[in-house]
Design an enzyme around this catalytic site. Structure first.
Site, PDB file in Angstrom:
ATOM      1  CG  ASP A  11      -1.760   1.223   1.356  1.00 16.29           C
ATOM      2  OD1 ASP A  11      -1.569   2.190   0.743  1.00 16.29           O
ATOM      3  OD2 ASP A  11      -2.627   1.247   2.252  1.00 16.29           O
ATOM      4  CE1 TYR A 231      -3.943  -1.483  11.499  1.00 18.07           C
ATOM      5  CE2 TYR A 231      -4.515   0.857  11.493  1.00 18.07           C
ATOM      6  CZ  TYR A 231      -4.454  -0.308  10.882  1.00 18.07           C
ATOM      7  OH  TYR A 231      -5.434  -0.569  10.131  1.00 18.07           O
ATOM      8  CE  LYS A 234      -5.463  -6.716  10.507  1.00 14.73           C
ATOM      9  NZ  LYS A 234      -5.313  -6.411  11.979  1.00 14.73           N
TER      10      LYS A 234
HETATM   11  P1  13P Z   1      -4.978  -0.595   5.109  1.00 16.66           P
HETATM   12  O1  13P Z   1      -3.973  -1.489   5.721  1.00 16.66           O
HETATM   13  O2  13P Z   1      -5.661  -1.336   3.875  1.00 16.66           O
HETATM   14  O3  13P Z   1      -4.139   0.739   4.629  1.00 16.66           O
HETATM   15  O4  13P Z   1      -6.155  -0.357   5.713  1.00 16.66           O
HETATM   16  C1  13P Z   1      -5.912   0.588   6.781  1.00 16.66           C
HETATM   17  C2  13P Z   1      -7.444   1.033   7.938  1.00 16.66           C
HETATM   18  O5  13P Z   1      -7.187   1.358   8.962  1.00 16.66           O
HETATM   19  C3  13P Z   1      -8.481   1.018   7.243  1.00 16.66           C
HETATM   20  O6  13P Z   1      -9.509   1.535   8.468  1.00 16.66           O
HETATM   21 MG    MG Z   2      -4.121   2.053   3.333  1.00 21.84          MG
HETATM   22 MG    MG Z   3      -4.795  -2.295   2.279  1.00 22.60          MG
END
Ligand code: 13P
Ligand code: MG
Ligand code: MG
Ligand code: 13P
Length: 367
Positions: A11, A231, A234
């Site tokens: 990402d 964090y 994801k």
């Molecule tokens: P991603 O990991 O796909 O960037 O999503 C992050 C997120 O916290 C969505 O609410």
């Molecule tokens: Mg993202």
């Molecule tokens: Mg993502």
């Protein structure tokens, strides 16, 4: 002929919130791939996206973990990050967690799944790419697709598969070094179940066929919060699965996805929702989700790929998408009450822990 299939995804920024990369970013990645085909670094490749993650499917002859391939992927994501920044996109460079490339993308943010194979006469395989989920999303469908005759009828019908498969499972809570265990079905069936029931900790890394010793599947195992210590998004994993003949048929591998199983991910990486099978290049919407998974099938021959068959772009899956929507809405009705929100030790944001600490100081002991 020896061929390596590498899938590396990251990402590096998206339009809206965490919804999809821009066309300019995808074009940049495609241009770089075209260059790499010209120089001969790659024999073939595809660029796709799933939600806000760009995936590079690369075919080459250099073997797994090759620094040239990993550097190419890293540099491509550095370039798409530059575009994301120039367009003012959200989360530009999100998954590039280290400043300088050091030989391999593992431990640096991008997810990778790679296998080196001796090409069969016909070499069909599936590339799964997920968004808004952790690598444990593959525990149920890979286990069911390889080890459970409810899905893999070939375990009963195809003599080559009767001796089952060997699973390499990683304990991803162990961060100092890789900690793995190797277990076989049918012998170790219940031990494997005991581990895989916790998909936030024990994750399938690899599946090998017992009868032939051939590699059947690999999945990315990186957990971003273990790398970054907080964090940062994801993990959004990828997996490669070889199918047909001595392996499960493609349909057997797709079959478990009809459950639309619950997984941890979705909004802020902290909620349980049902995985929705989607076509390639699908976006993210409801509650920063739902968690989505795409599945693309190819044949590779002498290092060249066919066009993709986009498995979840077929009427059967419309019903499963509806089922996933219903299951997600049902658990969403429960809001922040567990298990709708994930368990405390899996909370991707520090807010809950900080609030609990503050409140703990106000608790009084009743004599
Ligand atoms: P991603 O990991 O796909 O960037 O999503 C992050 C997120 O916290 C969505 O609410
Ligand atoms: Mg993202
Ligand atoms: Mg993502
Ligand atoms: P083949 O006999 O053509 O390999 O097909 C079997 C199959 O995949 C049915 O699911």
């Amino acid at each position: 002929m020896k061929t390596t299939i590498s899938v590396i995804k990251a990402d590096t920024g998206s339009i809206g919130g965490h919804n999809r990369p821009s066309d300019a970013m995808v074009t940049k990645a495609k241009d770089r791939v075209a260059e790499a085909l010209k120089t001969g670094l790659l024999s073939d490749a595809r660029v796709t996206f799933t939600g806000d993650d760009i995936a590079l499917l690369m075919i080459h002859g250099k073997g797994t973990d090759h620094p040239d391939i990993h550097k190419f992927a890293w540099d491509t994501f550095v370039e798409t990050t530059k575009i994301a920044k120039s367009q003012g996109l959200y989360g530009a460079g999100q998954d590039l967690l280290k400043d300088a490339f050091s030989g391999n993308v593992r431990g640096m943010g991008p997810g990778s799944a790679e296998m080196e194979i001796e090409e069969r006469t016909a070499e069909p395989f599936v590339v799964f790419a997920g968004d808004k989920c952790g690598p444990g999303v593959f525990n149920y469908p890979l286990f069911a697709g390889f080890a459970d005759p409810y899905h893999n009828a070939g375990l009963l019908l195809a003599p080559e598969m009767h001796t089952g498969f060997t699973f390499t499972i990683m304990d991803v809570n162990h961060t100092e070094h890789d900690k793995v265990i190797t277990l076989r079905v049918p012998e170790d069936y219940y031990d494997i179940c005991t581990l895989l029931r916790d998909p936030n900790r024990y994750i399938i890394e690899k599946v090998v066929e017992n009868a032939t010793g051939l590699i059947a599947s690999v999945a990315s195992t990186s957990r971003l919060h273990n790398i970054a210590g907080k964090y940062v998004g994801k993990d959004d994993p990828v997996a490669i699965v070889r199918t047909q003949k001595q392996f499960p048929s493609t349909g057997e591998i797709l079959s478990p996805w009809a459950l639309a199983h619950y997984t941890l991910g979705d909004n802020r990486g902290s909620h349980h929702v049902a995985v929705m099978p989607v076509k390639q290049n699908s976006i993210i919407s409801f509650f920063d989700g739902p968690t989505v998974m795409s599945a693309a099938g190819y044949c590779v021959h002498e290092g060249k790929l066919t066009e993709a068959v986009d498995y979840f772009d077929q009427p059967f899956w419309d019903y499963i998408r509806e089922k996933a929507t219903k299951k997600t809405l049902m658990i969403r009705e429960q809001g922040f009450f567990n298990p709708a929100m994930g368990p405390q030790d899996e909370m991707e944001y520090t807010g809950v822990m900080e609030n609990l600490k503050r409140l703990d100081a106000k608790f009084v002991a009743r004599k």
